[in-house]
Scaffold this motif. Structure first.
Motif, PDB file in Angstrom:
ATOM      1  N   MET A   1     155.436   8.336 130.348  1.00  0.00           N
ATOM      2  CA  MET A   1     155.145   9.292 131.418  1.00  0.00           C
ATOM      3  C   MET A   1     155.406  10.727 130.959  1.00  0.00           C
ATOM      4  O   MET A   1     154.718  11.653 131.390  1.00  0.00           O
ATOM      5  CB  MET A   1     155.979   8.962 132.662  1.00  0.00           C
ATOM      6  CG  MET A   1     155.662   7.632 133.287  1.00  0.00           C
ATOM      7  SD  MET A   1     153.916   7.369 133.595  1.00  0.00           S
ATOM      8  CE  MET A   1     153.679   8.413 135.025  1.00  0.00           C
ATOM      9  N   GLY A   2     156.385  10.898 130.073  1.00  0.00           N
ATOM     10  CA  GLY A   2     156.638  12.237 129.532  1.00  0.00           C
ATOM     11  C   GLY A   2     155.430  12.736 128.758  1.00  0.00           C
ATOM     12  O   GLY A   2     154.968  13.865 128.950  1.00  0.00           O
ATOM     13  N   HIS A   3     154.865  11.885 127.908  1.00  0.00           N
ATOM     14  CA  HIS A   3     153.672  12.267 127.141  1.00  0.00           C
ATOM     15  C   HIS A   3     152.501  12.555 128.067  1.00  0.00           C
ATOM     16  O   HIS A   3     151.730  13.486 127.861  1.00  0.00           O
ATOM     17  CB  HIS A   3     153.296  11.140 126.162  1.00  0.00           C
ATOM     18  CG  HIS A   3     154.001  11.275 124.852  1.00  0.00           C
ATOM     19  ND1 HIS A   3     153.435  11.865 123.763  1.00  0.00           N
ATOM     20  CD2 HIS A   3     155.242  10.926 124.478  1.00  0.00           C
ATOM     21  CE1 HIS A   3     154.287  11.863 122.768  1.00  0.00           C
ATOM     22  NE2 HIS A   3     155.393  11.293 123.183  1.00  0.00           N
ATOM     23  N   LEU A   4     152.390  11.702 129.118  1.00  0.00           N
ATOM     24  CA  LEU A   4     151.269  11.845 130.052  1.00  0.00           C
ATOM     25  C   LEU A   4     151.336  13.199 130.759  1.00  0.00           C
ATOM     26  O   LEU A   4     150.343  13.926 130.833  1.00  0.00           O
ATOM     27  CB  LEU A   4     151.328  10.709 131.064  1.00  0.00           C
ATOM     28  CG  LEU A   4     150.017  10.285 131.703  1.00  0.00           C
ATOM     29  CD1 LEU A   4     149.038   9.865 130.651  1.00  0.00           C
ATOM     30  CD2 LEU A   4     150.268   9.160 132.680  1.00  0.00           C
ATOM     31  N   SER A   5     152.528  13.557 131.273  1.00  0.00           N
ATOM     32  CA  SER A   5     152.617  14.819 131.999  1.00  0.00           C
ATOM     33  C   SER A   5     152.466  15.988 131.039  1.00  0.00           C
ATOM     34  O   SER A   5     151.900  17.031 131.392  1.00  0.00           O
ATOM     35  CB  SER A   5     153.942  14.910 132.756  1.00  0.00           C
ATOM     36  OG  SER A   5     155.010  14.884 131.868  1.00  0.00           O
ATOM     37  N   HIS A   6     152.917  15.815 129.789  1.00  0.00           N
ATOM     38  CA  HIS A   6     152.705  16.854 128.787  1.00  0.00           C
ATOM     39  C   HIS A   6     151.211  17.064 128.559  1.00  0.00           C
ATOM     40  O   HIS A   6     150.710  18.189 128.550  1.00  0.00           O
ATOM     41  CB  HIS A   6     153.400  16.453 127.481  1.00  0.00           C
ATOM     42  CG  HIS A   6     153.332  17.505 126.417  1.00  0.00           C
ATOM     43  ND1 HIS A   6     153.993  18.704 126.523  1.00  0.00           N
ATOM     44  CD2 HIS A   6     152.671  17.523 125.243  1.00  0.00           C
ATOM     45  CE1 HIS A   6     153.736  19.431 125.442  1.00  0.00           C
ATOM     46  NE2 HIS A   6     152.934  18.737 124.652  1.00  0.00           N
ATOM     47  N   GLY A   7     150.468  15.920 128.413  1.00  0.00           N
ATOM     48  CA  GLY A   7     149.029  16.007 128.213  1.00  0.00           C
ATOM     49  C   GLY A   7     148.333  16.658 129.392  1.00  0.00           C
ATOM     50  O   GLY A   7     147.419  17.475 129.221  1.00  0.00           O
TER      51      GLY A   7
ATOM     52  N   ASP B   1     146.037  20.006 129.611  1.00  0.00           N
ATOM     53  CA  ASP B   1     144.702  20.072 130.193  1.00  0.00           C
ATOM     54  C   ASP B   1     144.585  21.243 131.158  1.00  0.00           C
ATOM     55  O   ASP B   1     143.624  22.002 131.129  1.00  0.00           O
ATOM     56  CB  ASP B   1     144.385  18.765 130.936  1.00  0.00           C
ATOM     57  CG  ASP B   1     144.052  17.670 129.941  1.00  0.00           C
ATOM     58  OD1 ASP B   1     143.887  18.017 128.757  1.00  0.00           O
ATOM     59  OD2 ASP B   1     143.968  16.498 130.330  1.00  0.00           O
ATOM     60  N   HIS B   2     145.624  21.379 132.005  1.00  0.00           N
ATOM     61  CA  HIS B   2     145.587  22.462 132.984  1.00  0.00           C
ATOM     62  C   HIS B   2     145.563  23.817 132.281  1.00  0.00           C
ATOM     63  O   HIS B   2     144.811  24.708 132.667  1.00  0.00           O
ATOM     64  CB  HIS B   2     146.798  22.373 133.921  1.00  0.00           C
ATOM     65  CG  HIS B   2     146.630  21.303 134.957  1.00  0.00           C
ATOM     66  ND1 HIS B   2     145.604  21.309 135.855  1.00  0.00           N
ATOM     67  CD2 HIS B   2     147.357  20.183 135.219  1.00  0.00           C
ATOM     68  CE1 HIS B   2     145.699  20.241 136.638  1.00  0.00           C
ATOM     69  NE2 HIS B   2     146.745  19.539 136.262  1.00  0.00           N
ATOM     70  N   ALA B   3     146.399  23.913 131.238  1.00  0.00           N
ATOM     71  CA  ALA B   3     146.448  25.184 130.507  1.00  0.00           C
ATOM     72  C   ALA B   3     145.081  25.484 129.899  1.00  0.00           C
ATOM     73  O   ALA B   3     144.571  26.600 129.974  1.00  0.00           O
ATOM     74  CB  ALA B   3     147.521  25.115 129.419  1.00  0.00           C
ATOM     75  N   ALA B   4     144.446  24.412 129.325  1.00  0.00           N
ATOM     76  CA  ALA B   4     143.137  24.608 128.703  1.00  0.00           C
ATOM     77  C   ALA B   4     142.107  25.042 129.740  1.00  0.00           C
ATOM     78  O   ALA B   4     141.303  25.937 129.510  1.00  0.00           O
ATOM     79  CB  ALA B   4     142.690  23.308 128.024  1.00  0.00           C
TER      80      ALA B   4
END
Lengths: 222, 126
Positions: B108-114, B118-121
């Motif tokens: 879940m940590g990786h998922l929220s990081h990803g 995405d949002h930043a992109a």
């Protein structure tokens, strides 16, 4: 014990029952000596259940750990947790576990008085724990921190509530055990049930160690 | 140990202990150690004397230590030879617990990081 040769080749008797002159006594679970006694079978089975219960709790812990920061603009951990209250709860449950141990010692000595008094103390301390927890829940709800407010609060109420539910069931079981011990005495069946109950109660205390460490102590840090 | 229902040499169940391991002294010692570790845990969480980033690790270590104290002094799960079955079951349970908790946090940590990436992109898009 076993023969000198058997002792030297297998000092801890891991393969108990393999000694020629010991076959009739120490072969529990190894065929010739017959199956283990009912007390061992029941206790081991209940131990497996407790471990599966702890696996269930681990899923709730994982959910809380993942969602701890998903407050959705609602109250966060440091705003709603009171450490002194948690400390009192912890001491209640710890002393309750201790009294439960005293009860099993009393049952071992077949002392009705010690067993009943210790079980009553166990139950009262457990009830005090539950009362403090319910008052905390009521206070949070009154402040608008309900389970539906945020994912953090959902996982918090689910985890702590599940533990509270276990304590409630434990208290019902405790009352049943006091009545059964009083009416039926220390029969083998009652002794097995007392053993299972004390295992259950001690295991709940172990889960609470995880709850107060992970949820309250880590959660109340900014 | 003349009780026929308790005598079962070669095996023990949790909570029973070997050779009368369950004693008033054992329970009292366990209670004292547990209270000590609980107190240390609350102290570490409240004090400013400990380097702040190390506090979560300290709390987890103290919690694991206290669980160990409970297992040994209250549940009488020991490393004794007659306790092998109980310890193996406990080891498997611990493995599953660790897989569930560490695995969830990791994934879940990786998922929220990803998702944050995405949002930043998307935010940078014209």
């Amino acid at each position: 014990m076993s023969s000198a040769a058997g002792t030297s080749s297998d000092p801890h008797r891991l393969g108990h029952g393999r000694n020629e002159d010991d076959n009739q006594r120490d072969t529990t679970g190894h065929g010739q000596g017959g199956p283990a006694s009912k007390r061992i079978v029941v206790g081991y089975g209940f131990w497996i259940y407790l471990l599966s219960d702890i696996v269930l709790f681990s899923a709730f812990f994982a959910a809380y750990a993942v969602l701890a920061h998903a407050t959705a603009g609602g109250p966060s951990g440091p705003q709603i947790f009171t450490r002194t209250r948690v400390a009192v709860e912890t001491v209640c449950l710890l002393l309750s576990s201790y009294c439960c141990g005293l009860a099993s010692l009393g049952a071992e000595r077949r002392s009705q008085l010690t067993t009943q008094l210790s079980l009553a103390a166990t139950g009262l301390l457990g009830a005090a724990f539950l009362a403090i927890e319910l008052s905390e829940f009521a206070e949070l709800m009154a402040r608008g921190a309900t389970p539906t407010r945020s994912a953090f609060l959902s996982s918090f109420f689910a985890l702590v509530g599940l533990h509270g539910l276990h304590v409630t069931i434990g208290l019902l079981w405790l009352g049943t055990m006091m009545a059964q011990t009083w009416v039926k005495g220390f029969r083998p069946a009652i002794m097995r049930r007392l053993l299972c109950f004390s295992l259950f109660w001690h295991a709940l205390d172990i889960v609470w160690v995880g709850v107060f460490s992970i949820v309250y102590l880590l959660g109340s840090r900014a | 140990m003349s009780d026929p229902y308790k005598k079962d040499s070669g095996d023990t169940v949790p909570g029973e202990g070997e050779d009368g391991a369950a004693s008033l002294r054992g329970y009292t010692l366990g209670l004292a150690l547990a209270l000590l570790l609980t107190g240390a845990s609350f102290w570490v969480a409240s004090t400013n004397l400990v380097w702040a980033p190390s506090v979560p690790v300290a709390i987890v270590v103290l919690a694991v230590a206290q669980m160990g104290v409970h297992l040994v002094f209250f549940l009488h799960v020991t490393t004794g030879p007659d306790n092998t079955n109980n310890v193996l079951a406990l080891a498997f349970g611990t493995l599953v617990v660790l897989l569930v908790i560490v695995g969830s946090i990791w994934i879940m940590g990786h998922l929220s990081h990803g998702m944050a990436m995405d949002h930043a992109a998307m935010g940078n898009m014209p």
